[in-house]
Design an enzyme around this catalytic site. Structure first.
Site, mmCIF file in Angstrom:
data_model
loop_
_atom_site.group_PDB
_atom_site.id
_atom_site.type_symbol
_atom_site.label_atom_id
_atom_site.label_comp_id
_atom_site.label_asym_id
_atom_site.label_seq_id
_atom_site.Cartn_x
_atom_site.Cartn_y
_atom_site.Cartn_z
ATOM 1 N N HIS A 160 0.854 -1.194 0.000
ATOM 2 C CA HIS A 160 0.000 0.000 0.000
ATOM 3 C C HIS A 160 0.879 1.229 0.000
ATOM 4 O O HIS A 160 1.948 1.225 0.610
ATOM 5 C CB HIS A 160 -0.901 0.006 1.250
ATOM 6 C CG HIS A 160 -2.091 0.890 1.110
ATOM 7 N ND1 HIS A 160 -2.032 2.233 1.393
ATOM 8 C CD2 HIS A 160 -3.336 0.636 0.675
ATOM 9 C CE1 HIS A 160 -3.219 2.762 1.150
ATOM 10 N NE2 HIS A 160 -4.031 1.822 0.711
ATOM 11 N N ASP A 167 -7.929 -5.625 0.230
ATOM 12 C CA ASP A 167 -8.420 -6.493 -0.836
ATOM 13 C C ASP A 167 -8.003 -7.949 -0.681
ATOM 14 O O ASP A 167 -8.459 -8.802 -1.442
ATOM 15 C CB ASP A 167 -7.906 -5.976 -2.200
ATOM 16 C CG ASP A 167 -8.514 -4.645 -2.554
ATOM 17 O OD1 ASP A 167 -9.739 -4.534 -2.463
ATOM 18 O OD2 ASP A 167 -7.775 -3.714 -2.911
HETATM 19 N N1 CMC Z 1 4.134 -7.683 -4.706
HETATM 20 C C1 CMC Z 1 5.493 -7.650 -4.888
HETATM 21 N N2 CMC Z 1 6.246 -6.527 -4.751
HETATM 22 C C2 CMC Z 1 5.593 -5.389 -4.409
HETATM 23 C C3 CMC Z 1 4.211 -5.350 -4.200
HETATM 24 C C4 CMC Z 1 3.477 -6.556 -4.354
HETATM 25 N N3 CMC Z 1 2.146 -6.578 -4.179
HETATM 26 N N4 CMC Z 1 3.825 -4.088 -3.876
HETATM 27 C C5 CMC Z 1 4.959 -3.353 -3.894
HETATM 28 N N5 CMC Z 1 6.021 -4.141 -4.209
HETATM 29 C C6 CMC Z 1 7.445 -3.724 -4.274
HETATM 30 C C7 CMC Z 1 7.703 -2.860 -5.486
HETATM 31 O O1 CMC Z 1 8.058 -3.651 -6.608
HETATM 32 C C8 CMC Z 1 8.827 -1.990 -4.995
HETATM 33 O O2 CMC Z 1 10.001 -2.776 -4.989
HETATM 34 P P1 CMC Z 1 11.461 -2.071 -5.250
HETATM 35 O O3 CMC Z 1 11.625 -1.102 -4.123
HETATM 36 O O4 CMC Z 1 12.415 -3.206 -5.261
HETATM 37 O O5 CMC Z 1 11.340 -1.396 -6.594
HETATM 38 C C9 CMC Z 1 8.461 -1.742 -3.522
HETATM 39 O O6 CMC Z 1 7.677 -2.876 -3.135
HETATM 40 C C10 CMC Z 1 7.664 -0.452 -3.294
HETATM 41 O O7 CMC Z 1 6.487 -0.527 -4.035
HETATM 42 P P2 CMC Z 1 5.886 0.637 -4.926
HETATM 43 O O8 CMC Z 1 5.484 0.067 -6.265
HETATM 44 O O9 CMC Z 1 6.803 1.816 -4.936
HETATM 45 O O10 CMC Z 1 4.592 1.000 -4.127
HETATM 46 P P3 CMC Z 1 3.446 1.992 -4.567
HETATM 47 O O11 CMC Z 1 3.134 2.789 -3.372
HETATM 48 O O12 CMC Z 1 3.801 2.727 -5.805
HETATM 49 O O13 CMC Z 1 2.245 0.991 -4.950
HETATM 50 C C11 CMC Z 1 0.474 -0.531 -4.654
HETATM 51 C C12 CMC Z 1 1.291 0.600 -4.032
HETATM 52 C C13 CMC Z 1 -0.739 -0.819 -3.793
HETATM 53 C C14 CMC Z 1 -0.032 -0.079 -6.046
HETATM 54 C C15 CMC Z 1 1.381 -1.786 -4.792
HETATM 55 O O14 CMC Z 1 1.804 -2.205 -3.516
HETATM 56 C C16 CMC Z 1 0.684 -2.914 -5.521
HETATM 57 O O15 CMC Z 1 0.684 -2.951 -6.752
HETATM 58 N N6 CMC Z 1 0.036 -3.874 -4.773
HETATM 59 C C17 CMC Z 1 -0.726 -4.932 -5.400
HETATM 60 C C18 CMC Z 1 -2.073 -4.398 -5.862
HETATM 61 C C19 CMC Z 1 -3.014 -4.174 -4.694
HETATM 62 O O16 CMC Z 1 -3.172 -5.005 -3.832
HETATM 63 N N7 CMC Z 1 -3.713 -3.020 -4.731
HETATM 64 C C20 CMC Z 1 -4.712 -2.660 -3.711
HETATM 65 C C21 CMC Z 1 -4.279 -1.531 -2.840
HETATM 66 S S1 CMC Z 1 -5.338 -1.335 -1.377
HETATM 67 C C22 CMC Z 1 -6.873 -0.863 -1.984
HETATM 68 C C23 CMC Z 1 -6.856 0.523 -2.515
HETATM 69 O O17 CMC Z 1 -7.027 1.455 -1.755
HETATM 70 O O18 CMC Z 1 -6.669 0.680 -3.719
#
Ligand code: CMC
Length: 452
Positions: free
Chosen positions: A329, A386
């Protein structure tokens, strides 16, 4: 302009700067000139540097891809402390709201800022009942969709279409009369009717009208699953579980869809148009579409005979194009408090209904493996809302592509409250971020004959 001159924002190790900050200004040095920027402190002690005059004073803008560090507004609705896993609606902890309130009480709290008195709740419920029917002509819009249209596409289109059936809404001026409470109730009530009709349309089933005697969530289940010859049997545990899901999604400060609703509202578009845009933003698998993606992931793991470990390895591999859906998140760097509540509720519901779901076992196994895995620990990736909500929805019999629709129904009070905040802000301006242009410098147009 000298880009090589380092800029330093206050609260550095320079004592005078950090003292200045705590006295409510930050100091920034740009091109050798010192600028004072006001510090804004939130009611929970959150600190922000107000840069709204920065460009006018210095020519600089701030750059923050994905808005990870940008406060786009000041809001009174919802507080999140992501480091400590805290979520409060209008100051009340989510755990208490989940235990003591219904979705409709919560919706009132979020939209109007206080818990309703009995007469207020009665009035609000009456408005929801009075406004639950769609205009009969809207059935023709539903007929125009292909049978397998995704219900989120129908939901967004039909919310927007609903605004065409109310001239008042089109010409409504904010602050005039009592229309807001009627329009807010109409949107909250009709989203449920539209959502259930979208499902019925996708199954080729006749549409079922709402019943006056049923409360919000029971009525939704009735419209989803009743037949013209046989009413759906409403089990209190099922109604309660779905009501809880709606409640836990009711608001979540400046997430992608709510920020979209505020963006659209800032141009003074009507409430229904703004909410319709929110549905589109919510649909993606990184946001509200994640509940559907989680179940698809669990089904894939189940079908492949994996105990989860292969998928975890793939999710850690940046070349695999896989993520552990339902984990991570932008704001929570701790367990999402909603996920804890939903996990307990899903176990309880399956027990009461005497169901066993292999996907719940896989989800629990995945969670315990991931919480011990250094990749996820270092990045502070925990289950989000989720991860377990789909288990409840499956147990209720809600089809997979309706999962994000359930999220959208739940999120409606938050969108309405944020719309209200935008419209009530006397200093409100249209949302209009800046950019740093990185395209070609000025060049001349080359006539087609000379382009080769
Ligand atoms: N699985 C594997 N790696 C992950 C995941 C995951 N679900 N989420 C983040 N990471 C890694 C990401 O690759 C990055 O790694 P590195 O630092 O090596 O590059 C690190 O963790 C930081 O992640 P980020 O992409 O910078 O995080 P963000 O804040 O941009 O994205 C997120 C947040 C929710 C989009 C992401 O965690 C994700 O895609 N999660 C899976 C989809 C999901 O469950 N979404 C629902 C969110 S809660 C409901 C809502 O309010 O939408």
């Amino acid at each position: 302009m000298e880009f090589s001159i380092p800029a330093c924002i206050g609260e550095s190790d320079d004592y005078s700067i950090s003292r200045t900050c705590f006295m409510s200004t930050a100091t920034i040095e740009l091109d050798g000139k010192i600028q004072q920027l006001p510090i804004v402190i939130g009611s929970e002690g959150e600190k922000a540097v107000d840069i709204s005059d920065l460009r006018a004073k210095t020519g600089y803008i701030t750059l923050d891809d994905g808005y990870g560090n940008t406060g786009s507004c000041q809001s009174n609705i919802t507080f999140i402390d992501g480091e400590n896993g805290i979520l409060r609606y209008r100051g009340i902890p989510i755990e208490e709201v989940a235990q003591k309130a219904t979705f409709i009480e919560t919706a009132f709290l979020i939209i109007y800022g206080h818990l309703p008195t009995r007469p207020e709740l009665r009035h609000f419920s009456d408005l929801l009942t009075e406004n639950q029917y769609l205009h009969e002509d809207m059935k023709y819009h539903f007929q125009g969709f292909p049978t397998r249209a995704h219900p989120m596409a129908m939901l967004s289109a039909m919310i927007n279409a609903a605004s065409c059936y109310d001239d008042g809404l089109m010409h409504w001026q904010w602050g005039k009369g009592k229309q807001f409470e009627v329009y807010a109730a109409r949107l909250l009530s009709q989203v449920r009717t539209i959502a259930s009709y979208s499902y019925r349309k996708s199954c080729g089933l006749p549409m079922i009208y709402p019943k006056k005697a049923y409360k919000y969530t029971a009525n939704f289940l009735h419209m989803m699953f009743s037949m013209p010859y046989e009413d759906y049997e409403l089990k209190p545990e099922v109604v309660h579980a779905l009501d809880l899901i709606f409640l836990l999604h009711a608001d979540h400060e400046q997430n992608c869809s709510t920020a979209t609703v505020r963006m659209v509202a800032s141009s003074q578009a009507n409430l229904f148009a703004s909410a319709s845009a929110g549905v589109c933003a919510l649909w993606g698998p990184l946001h509200g579409g994640a509940n559907q993606a989680v179940i698809e992931m669990l089904q894939q793991i189940h079908a492949s005979g994996d105990d989860g470990s292969r998928f975890i390895e793939a999710a850690k591999d940046k070349n695999s194009n896989k993520k552990l859906m339902g984990f991570g998140h932008r704001v929570y760097k701790n367990y999402d408090p909603r996920a804890k509540i939903i996990k307990a509720a899903s176990e309880k519901l399956l027990k009461v209904l005497n169901l066993s779901d292999p996907l719940l076992e896989i989800a629990e196994r995945l969670e315990s493996a991931v919480l011990k895995d250094s990749y996820f620990i270092e990045r502070k990736l925990y289950p989000n809302v989720d991860f377990y909500s789909g288990i409840i929805m499956r147990a209720i019999g809600i089809p997979l592509d309706m999962f994000p629709v359930i999220f959208a129904i739940g999120r409606m009070p938050g969108w309405i409250a944020n719309y209200k905040e935008i419209m009530e802000d006397p200093h409100g301006r249209i949302y209009r971020p800046r950019q740093v242009y990185q395209g070609p410098a000025q060049q001349s147009f080359v006539p087609i004959e000379e382009r080769g």
